[in-house]
Scaffold this active site. Structure first.
Site, PDB file in Angstrom:
ATOM      1  N   LYS A 183       0.767  -1.220  -0.030  1.00 23.90           N
ATOM      2  CA  LYS A 183       0.043  -0.120  -0.023  1.00 23.90           C
ATOM      3  C   LYS A 183       0.978   1.102  -0.094  1.00 23.90           C
ATOM      4  O   LYS A 183       0.613   2.095  -0.872  1.00 23.90           O
ATOM      5  CB  LYS A 183      -0.836  -0.042   1.128  1.00 23.90           C
ATOM      6  CG  LYS A 183      -2.199   1.107   1.266  1.00 23.90           C
ATOM      7  CD  LYS A 183      -2.875   0.889   2.382  1.00 23.90           C
ATOM      8  CE  LYS A 183      -3.717  -0.541   2.590  1.00 23.90           C
ATOM      9  NZ  LYS A 183      -3.980  -0.699   3.827  1.00 23.90           N
ATOM     10  N   ARG A 232      -3.190   3.275   8.497  1.00 23.71           N
ATOM     11  CA  ARG A 232      -3.481   2.023   7.631  1.00 23.71           C
ATOM     12  C   ARG A 232      -2.346   1.012   7.541  1.00 23.71           C
ATOM     13  O   ARG A 232      -1.076   1.419   7.549  1.00 23.71           O
ATOM     14  CB  ARG A 232      -3.865   2.516   6.252  1.00 23.71           C
ATOM     15  CG  ARG A 232      -4.649   3.662   6.120  1.00 23.71           C
ATOM     16  CD  ARG A 232      -4.640   4.465   4.633  1.00 23.71           C
ATOM     17  NE  ARG A 232      -5.414   3.476   3.999  1.00 23.71           N
ATOM     18  CZ  ARG A 232      -5.424   3.598   2.528  1.00 23.71           C
ATOM     19  NH1 ARG A 232      -4.863   4.657   2.035  1.00 23.71           N
ATOM     20  NH2 ARG A 232      -6.046   2.645   1.834  1.00 23.71           N
ATOM     21  N   GLY A 262      -8.495  -7.384   4.416  1.00 24.56           N
ATOM     22  CA  GLY A 262      -9.590  -7.666   5.701  1.00 24.56           C
ATOM     23  C   GLY A 262      -8.707  -8.060   6.802  1.00 24.56           C
ATOM     24  O   GLY A 262      -9.287  -8.201   8.025  1.00 24.56           O
ATOM     25  N   MET A 292      -5.630  -6.950   8.188  1.00 19.39           N
ATOM     26  CA  MET A 292      -5.177  -6.040   9.324  1.00 19.39           C
ATOM     27  C   MET A 292      -6.112  -4.837   9.287  1.00 19.39           C
ATOM     28  O   MET A 292      -7.266  -4.657   8.524  1.00 19.39           O
ATOM     29  CB  MET A 292      -3.609  -5.357   8.652  1.00 19.39           C
ATOM     30  CG  MET A 292      -2.919  -6.567   7.967  1.00 19.39           C
ATOM     31  SD  MET A 292      -2.320  -7.679   9.111  1.00 19.39           S
ATOM     32  CE  MET A 292      -1.130  -6.695   9.932  1.00 19.39           C
ATOM     33  N   ARG A 310      -3.723  -1.377  -6.424  1.00 22.09           N
ATOM     34  CA  ARG A 310      -2.983  -2.581  -6.396  1.00 22.09           C
ATOM     35  C   ARG A 310      -3.362  -3.405  -7.534  1.00 22.09           C
ATOM     36  O   ARG A 310      -4.301  -3.127  -8.159  1.00 22.09           O
ATOM     37  CB  ARG A 310      -3.009  -3.222  -4.780  1.00 22.09           C
ATOM     38  CG  ARG A 310      -4.517  -3.635  -4.831  1.00 22.09           C
ATOM     39  CD  ARG A 310      -4.676  -4.351  -3.357  1.00 22.09           C
ATOM     40  NE  ARG A 310      -6.100  -4.417  -3.196  1.00 22.09           N
ATOM     41  CZ  ARG A 310      -6.698  -4.424  -1.904  1.00 22.09           C
ATOM     42  NH1 ARG A 310      -5.863  -4.771  -0.740  1.00 22.09           N
ATOM     43  NH2 ARG A 310      -7.986  -4.514  -1.844  1.00 22.09           N
ATOM     44  N   HIS A 345     -16.588  -8.358   2.051  1.00 24.15           N
ATOM     45  CA  HIS A 345     -15.325  -9.584   2.523  1.00 24.15           C
ATOM     46  C   HIS A 345     -15.513 -10.916   2.090  1.00 24.15           C
ATOM     47  O   HIS A 345     -14.539 -11.430   1.423  1.00 24.15           O
ATOM     48  CB  HIS A 345     -15.612  -9.505   3.935  1.00 24.15           C
ATOM     49  CG  HIS A 345     -14.500 -10.284   4.399  1.00 24.15           C
ATOM     50  ND1 HIS A 345     -14.923 -11.827   5.123  1.00 24.15           N
ATOM     51  CD2 HIS A 345     -13.112 -10.200   4.711  1.00 24.15           C
ATOM     52  CE1 HIS A 345     -13.883 -12.183   5.484  1.00 24.15           C
ATOM     53  NE2 HIS A 345     -12.898 -11.433   5.370  1.00 24.15           N
ATOM     54  N   ARG A 391       0.149 -46.909  -7.056  1.00 23.96           N
ATOM     55  CA  ARG A 391       0.223 -47.728  -5.623  1.00 23.96           C
ATOM     56  C   ARG A 391      -0.539 -48.680  -5.933  1.00 23.96           C
ATOM     57  O   ARG A 391      -1.799 -48.649  -5.800  1.00 23.96           O
ATOM     58  CB  ARG A 391      -0.317 -46.613  -4.548  1.00 23.96           C
ATOM     59  CG  ARG A 391       0.140 -45.252  -4.373  1.00 23.96           C
ATOM     60  CD  ARG A 391      -0.446 -44.327  -3.270  1.00 23.96           C
ATOM     61  NE  ARG A 391      -0.114 -42.922  -3.160  1.00 23.96           N
ATOM     62  CZ  ARG A 391      -0.523 -42.208  -3.940  1.00 23.96           C
ATOM     63  NH1 ARG A 391      -1.510 -42.516  -4.973  1.00 23.96           N
ATOM     64  NH2 ARG A 391      -0.289 -40.730  -3.686  1.00 23.96           N
ATOM     65  N   SER A 422      12.748 -41.743  -7.179  1.00 19.59           N
ATOM     66  CA  SER A 422      11.571 -41.090  -7.256  1.00 19.59           C
ATOM     67  C   SER A 422      11.586 -40.647  -5.830  1.00 19.59           C
ATOM     68  O   SER A 422      11.362 -41.346  -4.775  1.00 19.59           O
ATOM     69  CB  SER A 422      10.212 -41.736  -7.667  1.00 19.59           C
ATOM     70  OG  SER A 422       9.180 -40.796  -7.534  1.00 19.59           O
ATOM     71  N   ASN A 474       6.789 -37.559   1.116  1.00 19.79           N
ATOM     72  CA  ASN A 474       5.721 -37.801   2.492  1.00 19.79           C
ATOM     73  C   ASN A 474       6.516 -38.558   3.303  1.00 19.79           C
ATOM     74  O   ASN A 474       6.887 -37.907   4.549  1.00 19.79           O
ATOM     75  CB  ASN A 474       4.537 -38.376   1.888  1.00 19.79           C
ATOM     76  CG  ASN A 474       3.757 -37.655   0.966  1.00 19.79           C
ATOM     77  OD1 ASN A 474       3.754 -36.575   0.739  1.00 19.79           O
ATOM     78  ND2 ASN A 474       2.706 -38.325   0.353  1.00 19.79           N
ATOM     79  N   CYS A 534       7.575 -37.563  -6.196  1.00 22.18           N
ATOM     80  CA  CYS A 534       6.225 -37.946  -5.994  1.00 22.18           C
ATOM     81  C   CYS A 534       5.311 -37.679  -4.546  1.00 22.18           C
ATOM     82  O   CYS A 534       6.130 -37.332  -3.772  1.00 22.18           O
ATOM     83  CB  CYS A 534       5.785 -39.515  -6.516  1.00 22.18           C
ATOM     84  SG  CYS A 534       6.591 -40.450  -5.351  1.00 22.18           S
ATOM     85  N   TYR A 577      11.220 -34.481 -13.454  1.00 18.72           N
ATOM     86  CA  TYR A 577       9.794 -34.365 -13.360  1.00 18.72           C
ATOM     87  C   TYR A 577       9.280 -34.316 -12.024  1.00 18.72           C
ATOM     88  O   TYR A 577       9.762 -34.764 -11.054  1.00 18.72           O
ATOM     89  CB  TYR A 577       9.496 -35.861 -13.800  1.00 18.72           C
ATOM     90  CG  TYR A 577       9.337 -37.041 -13.365  1.00 18.72           C
ATOM     91  CD1 TYR A 577       8.600 -37.204 -12.317  1.00 18.72           C
ATOM     92  CD2 TYR A 577      10.256 -37.835 -13.493  1.00 18.72           C
ATOM     93  CE1 TYR A 577       8.453 -38.493 -11.854  1.00 18.72           C
ATOM     94  CE2 TYR A 577      10.280 -39.069 -12.958  1.00 18.72           C
ATOM     95  CZ  TYR A 577       9.618 -39.380 -11.807  1.00 18.72           C
ATOM     96  OH  TYR A 577       9.586 -40.379 -11.196  1.00 18.72           O
TER      97      TYR A 577
HETATM   98  P1  ADP Z   1      -8.052  -2.304   3.645  1.00 14.25           P
HETATM   99  O1  ADP Z   1      -6.408  -2.711   3.489  1.00 14.25           O
HETATM  100  O2  ADP Z   1      -8.632  -3.172   4.617  1.00 14.25           O
HETATM  101  O3  ADP Z   1      -8.321  -1.756   2.239  1.00 14.25           O
HETATM  102  P2  ADP Z   1      -7.205   0.545   4.062  1.00 14.25           P
HETATM  103  O4  ADP Z   1      -6.235   0.844   4.699  1.00 14.25           O
HETATM  104  O5  ADP Z   1      -7.281   0.505   2.595  1.00 14.25           O
HETATM  105  O6  ADP Z   1      -7.570  -0.885   4.593  1.00 14.25           O
HETATM  106  O7  ADP Z   1      -8.421   1.666   4.479  1.00 14.25           O
HETATM  107  C1  ADP Z   1     -10.012   0.938   4.115  1.00 14.25           C
HETATM  108  C2  ADP Z   1     -10.408   2.231   3.538  1.00 14.25           C
HETATM  109  O8  ADP Z   1     -10.523   3.341   4.759  1.00 14.25           O
HETATM  110  C3  ADP Z   1     -10.093   2.796   2.464  1.00 14.25           C
HETATM  111  O9  ADP Z   1     -10.593   2.048   1.197  1.00 14.25           O
HETATM  112  C4  ADP Z   1     -10.589   4.342   2.235  1.00 14.25           C
HETATM  113  O10 ADP Z   1     -11.803   4.255   1.902  1.00 14.25           O
HETATM  114  C5  ADP Z   1     -10.651   4.615   3.881  1.00 14.25           C
HETATM  115  N1  ADP Z   1      -9.410   5.475   3.924  1.00 14.25           N
HETATM  116  C6  ADP Z   1      -8.279   5.209   4.224  1.00 14.25           C
HETATM  117  N2  ADP Z   1      -7.370   6.175   4.528  1.00 14.25           N
HETATM  118  C7  ADP Z   1      -8.191   7.317   4.157  1.00 14.25           C
HETATM  119  C8  ADP Z   1      -8.051   8.720   4.209  1.00 14.25           C
HETATM  120  N3  ADP Z   1      -6.580   9.191   4.352  1.00 14.25           N
HETATM  121  N4  ADP Z   1      -8.986   9.462   3.787  1.00 14.25           N
HETATM  122  C9  ADP Z   1     -10.030   8.952   3.652  1.00 14.25           C
HETATM  123  N5  ADP Z   1     -10.602   7.525   3.638  1.00 14.25           N
HETATM  124  C10 ADP Z   1      -9.209   6.750   3.937  1.00 14.25           C
HETATM  125 MG    MG Z   2      -7.881  -0.998   1.063  1.00 10.80          MG
END
Ligand code: ADP
Ligand code: MG
Ligand code: MG
Length: 876
Positions: A23, A93, A102, A104, A337, A456, A562, A765, A769, A832, A852
């Site tokens: 990120k 973040r 989801g 972290m 990303r 999610h 086998r 071979s 396991n 194998c 192989y």
């Molecule tokens: P995840 O990795 O779970 O997507 P993010 O760090 O991307 O978590 O944050 C989730 C959401 O929080 C982002 O998609 C965005 O909508 C909001 N967010 C994060 N940072 C900011 C910011 N500086 N200003 C506004 N919204 C933010």
């Molecule tokens: Mg995000």
């Protein structure tokens, strides 16, 4: 110079992913590209590692660097952190090297307190917005940093909504939100025994620490193990100026993909919500709108956004997953990303990008995750059966494929049913959260009542290749009562439903499924993969049906058949048992004579299915007691059947019991004690090969493999039996056919003395396991009981039975290969066992110079692709 632990976005770039996390590196890259990114800084993954090394403390030097960069942010924004008039707010973040959706936690609106909220309200002239932000912050901080159950906050919010007749969050007035804030703070005090922290600096450091801690939360650990992510990578923390999508109806927030992540179609795909913030879109608070409608609401913003999306895609040369926010009609980019996608989409995007001239074939081969191919190799609904079925509801087609199974309403119940009772399971949830991950892993399919295409459930299911129907609002799901109501239909726990992740349809009952088709984009990409790989890919198959599947999937031979599996069938086991309980060689030979024609016809079937592809057949391997009954009642029945005294048979069964069957009377030891077993099997193999060679007019060269060899003399002894028998048969039949005798390398001593063993063995071979089991000295059947503790305590990151332990077991593989080829330069070497289908293990096999890999039929395409990727990476 002291190490630098904090980087402004303007100081980084995309290549610094290891240090800044994905990120952070991409926020820096977007900043460099001149895109509208709210500025901020990244605390490095090294700071996270140091935090753990220092006993979960942030060192003073890092704290100081954070404050220094905070001061720079204040200057850039012309606002002050904690200021009563013009407060700077930030988001905190997480961001690991690879995206962990989801897993972290993120905290928004940090810097608000009882004073700054008033300043914010005045500065923006928007009291409602200020308190909306404050209540969000209190809830996120309390949940993420302090671990207070967020449902308690949700309950307060719901109560205030109800008291004021508000349907949505957006219906709440400033006064209502003040009330929410008041109750939130009371709840906080009640839970924590202290007031909600008012000092922004304290808030900031606590939040940074919480992100570091979240690297080690249980769901992050599960996710890492599932995705081969080492635990020592750590996560970076991004501190970023807040922009606000919750400022009113000219503001909003959204997520979009530059191509359709389900199909790969080249068209912007995504959702947004007006007057909303952060996770609102994915949390399913309100139903988001498709991105295309932004065109009508804010044409300029939409145009700017599509331009940026194109620019990013061309820049990264891959489909992007983009997060954005609109603050009072101004667009901000918050994340980009490489987008997660279904296997189907991955193939289409990779091939389209080649056709568009953005990448070449090799790059395309590298773009598709081998593990993901699995999705394409699994069943769809049978068209006829589907015609007869009528959907009872329709949700969003969130992750393709078809699934039928029994309904369970909690992750725990799903795990128990799937793992404990071997049931096929459909996990049904109102919405999923990271806590549900294990239930999602075992499920054939996932159905949710709430949430969009980027919820999610949808994201995680697509990543795992599990079929998912999301946001099925017609389904009234009661997780506590464990029932779901769809119209008049009541579905209880344990009832069958079927779901179609490609259409979103939900059906009552179990609909028949059919195998997938392997043409089109799949065939194109696999063709490219085959062009570049060096490793051959064979399959482990014991019966013609599996052999045919394997050939269909592109297997170039059978690396492991086998033979014992053939003896468990109902019509064979009596003769097998008779052989085992025989008292004399003569009795044993009698019984073996009954088995001979059955074995021969088994092998004929295999040879016919494989044609001239090589087939490696392993002699009998398991401990004999596995074939015998153990309950008195069953022993009695068998004694009757065989005309033996019960006591007699029972004594034989007892005498075959072993304390450590895995280290016991098995493998080549069976042939050493009872050569007639090896004779019978050799005869069956050679006769079958002659028969099929004649019938089809082809040359079959069977490879006979001896299991569990640990010593050259043992090898020599068993090989002599095989050669003598084989030559006898050839003479009898007046046939001229080549065959090879080789061995499994699965006992560490065999790897250590491979130079000697290769004097006799014509091929090796690696049976990784057993080799893993014997090298680690733990039994595969029992390791599960303690391995969990090893993961928890970070002694192991992964299951060495699933992913080859390259440092230990791998060394034996390398050594065995080298020693073996010293003696016999043209020695054919393969592997194998489970590892033969695991991409990282396959890469290792490529590097170790194996000829192989052999894996289960369904993993053959995965292995072909992984082998190609290994070769291409190696070239680079
Ligand atoms: P995840 O990795 O779970 O997507 P993010 O760090 O991307 O978590 O944050 C989730 C959401 O929080 C982002 O998609 C965005 O909508 C909001 N967010 C994060 N940072 C900011 C910011 N500086 N200003 C506004 N919204 C933010
Ligand atoms: Mg995000
Ligand atoms: Mg073995």
């Amino acid at each position: 110079m002291a190490k630098k632990y904090v980087y402004l976005f303007s100081e980084g770039n995309a290549s610094m992913r290891n240090l800044l996390g994905g990120k952070g590196a991409n926020l820096a890259e977007m900043t460099n590209l001149g895109l509208p990114v709210p500025q901020g800084f990244t605390v490095t993954t090294e700071a996270c590692t140091k935090y753990y090394e220092d006993g979960k403390k942030i060192s003073d030097e890092i704290v100081e660097e954070i404050y220094k960069n905070m001061a720079i942010l204040e200057q850039i924004n012309n606002k002050k952190f904690g200021d009563k008039k013009n407060p700077l707010l930030v988001s905190v973040r997480s961001g690991a090297r690879v995206s962990m959706p989801g897993m972290m936690d993120t905290i928004l609106n940090l810097g608000l307190n009882d004073d700054t909220v008033i300043g914010l309200a005045e500065a923006t002239n928007n009291e409602r917005f200020a308190y909306d932000s404050y209540r969000r912050f209190i809830q996120m901080f309390s949940d993420v940093v302090m671990g207070i159950d967020k449902n308690k906050f949700e309950a307060i919010l719901d109560a205030v909504k109800e008291e004021n007749g508000a349907k949505y969050d957006t219906d709440l007035t400033a006064e209502n939100l003040k009330e929410v804030v008041k109750r939130y703070k009371e709840l906080y005090k009640q839970e924590m025994g202290v007031e909600f922290p008012q000092d922004p600096k304290v808030q900031l450091l606590e939040a940074v620490k919480a992100v570091f801690r979240s690297w080690d939360n249980p769901r992050a650990i599960v996710y890492r193990r599932l995705n081969d992510i080492p635990s020592d990578w750590g996560t970076a923390v991004n501190v970023q100026t807040m922009v606000f999508g919750n400022m009113g109806n000219d503001s909003g927030t959204g997520v979009a993909f530059t191509r359709n992540p389900a199909t790969g179609e080249k068209a912007l795909f995504g959702e947004f919500l007006m007057n909303a913030q952060g996770e609102d879109v994915v949390a399913g608070i309100r139903t988001p709108q498709p991105i295309s409608t932004l065109k009508d609401i804010m044409p300029e913003v939409y145009n700017q956004f599509t331009e940026i999306a194109n620019k990013l895609e061309n820049h990264y040369r891959d489909m992007q997953d983009i997060e954005f926010t609109i603050e009072r009609s101004k667009l901000y980019m918050l994340q980009t990303r490489n987008g997660k996608r279904t296997a189907q989409a991955a193939l289409k995007v990779a091939i389209d990008l080649v056709n568009e001239g953005l990448i070449d074939e090799k790059e395309a081969v590298l773009r598709v995750d081998p593990k993901q191919l699995d999705q394409l190799l699994h069943p769809m609904f049978d068209a006829e059966a589907l015609k007869a079925a009528k959907p009872i509801a329709k949700g969003l087609p969130a992750s393709p494929g078809a699934a039928a199974g029994k309904v369970y309403f909690t992750a725990d119940d799903a795990v128990e049913a799937a793992k404990g009772r071997g049931e096929k399971v459909v996990l049904v949830r109102m919405e999923t959260s990271p806590e549900d991950i294990e239930g999602m892993v075992v499920a054939q399919g996932i159905l949710t009542g709430r949430g969009g295409m980027t919820s999610h459930a949808a994201v995680v299911a697509r990543g795992m290749g599990t079929c998912c129907v999301a946001g099925c609002s017609a389904a009234l799901i009661d997780e506590n009562e464990k029932v779901m109501k769809i119209g008049d239909v009541i579905v209880k726990e344990g009832d069958y439903i079927s779901i179609d992740g490609s259409t979103g349809n939900v059906y009552l009952g179990e609909i028949k499924t059919v195998p997938p088709s392997l043409t089109g984009n799949f065939a194109t990409l696999m063709g490219w993969a085959d062009r570049y790989r060096k490793l051959k890919v064979k399959a482990n198959a014991d019966i013609p049906r599996d052999a045919k599947v394997a050939v269909n999937f592109g297997a170039e031979g059978i690396g492991l058949c086998r033979t014992e599996h053939m003896f468990f069938a109902e019509d064979r086991i009596p003769a097998m048992r008779e052989m085992i309980v025989s008292k004399t060689e003569e009795q044993r030979r009698n019984a073996l004579n009954k088995l001979l024609p059955m074995q021969r016809s088994d092998f004929e079937g295999l040879f016919e299915a494989m044609g001239e592809h090589p087939v490696t057949i392993r002699l009998l391997d398991p401990p004999l007691h596995e074939f015998l009954p153990h309950e008195d009642e069953d022993i009695k029945a068998l004694a009757n059947e065989m005309g033996m005294a019960f006591e007699d048979l029972k004594a034989t069964v007892e005498s075959l019991k072993e304390f450590n069957p895995m280290l016991g009377f098995r493998g080549c030891r069976l042939a050493v004690k009872y050569p007639e077993i090896a004779e019978m099997q050799t005869r069956a193999i050679i006769e079958a090969a002659i028969n099929v060679s004649n019938k089809l007019g082809i040359n079959i060269e069977p490879q006979i493999m001896i299991p569990l060899i640990g010593d050259i003399k043992e090898m020599k002894y068993v090989k002599e039996i095989i050669v003598k028998t084989a030559d006898e048969v050839l003479k009898e039949k007046n046939a001229n056919l080549k065959y090879q005798v080789g061995t499994m390398i699965e006992v560490p001593r065999a790897a250590l003395t491979a130079d000697e063993i290769a004097k006799e063995a014509e091929f090796f071979s690696f049976g990784t396991n057993d080799l893993t089991q014997l090298t680690f000295a733990f039994s595969r059947d029992d390791a599960g009981k303690f391995l969990e503790s090893y993961y928890d305590k970070k002694i192991y990151d992964f299951d060495p039975f699933a992913k080859l332990d390259q440092n230990g077991v791998g060394k034996l593989v390398e050594m065995g290969t080298k020693l073996g080829r010293q003696t016999r330069p043209d020695l054919s070497v393969g592997i194998c066992g489970e590892h033969g289908g695991d991409p990282s293990s396959i890469e290792f096999c490529h590097k170790a110079g194996l000829d192989y890999v052999s894996c289960s039929p369904y993993r053959v395409p995965i292995a072909r692709l992984a082998a190609a990727q290994a070769a291409i990476k190696d070239e680079k």
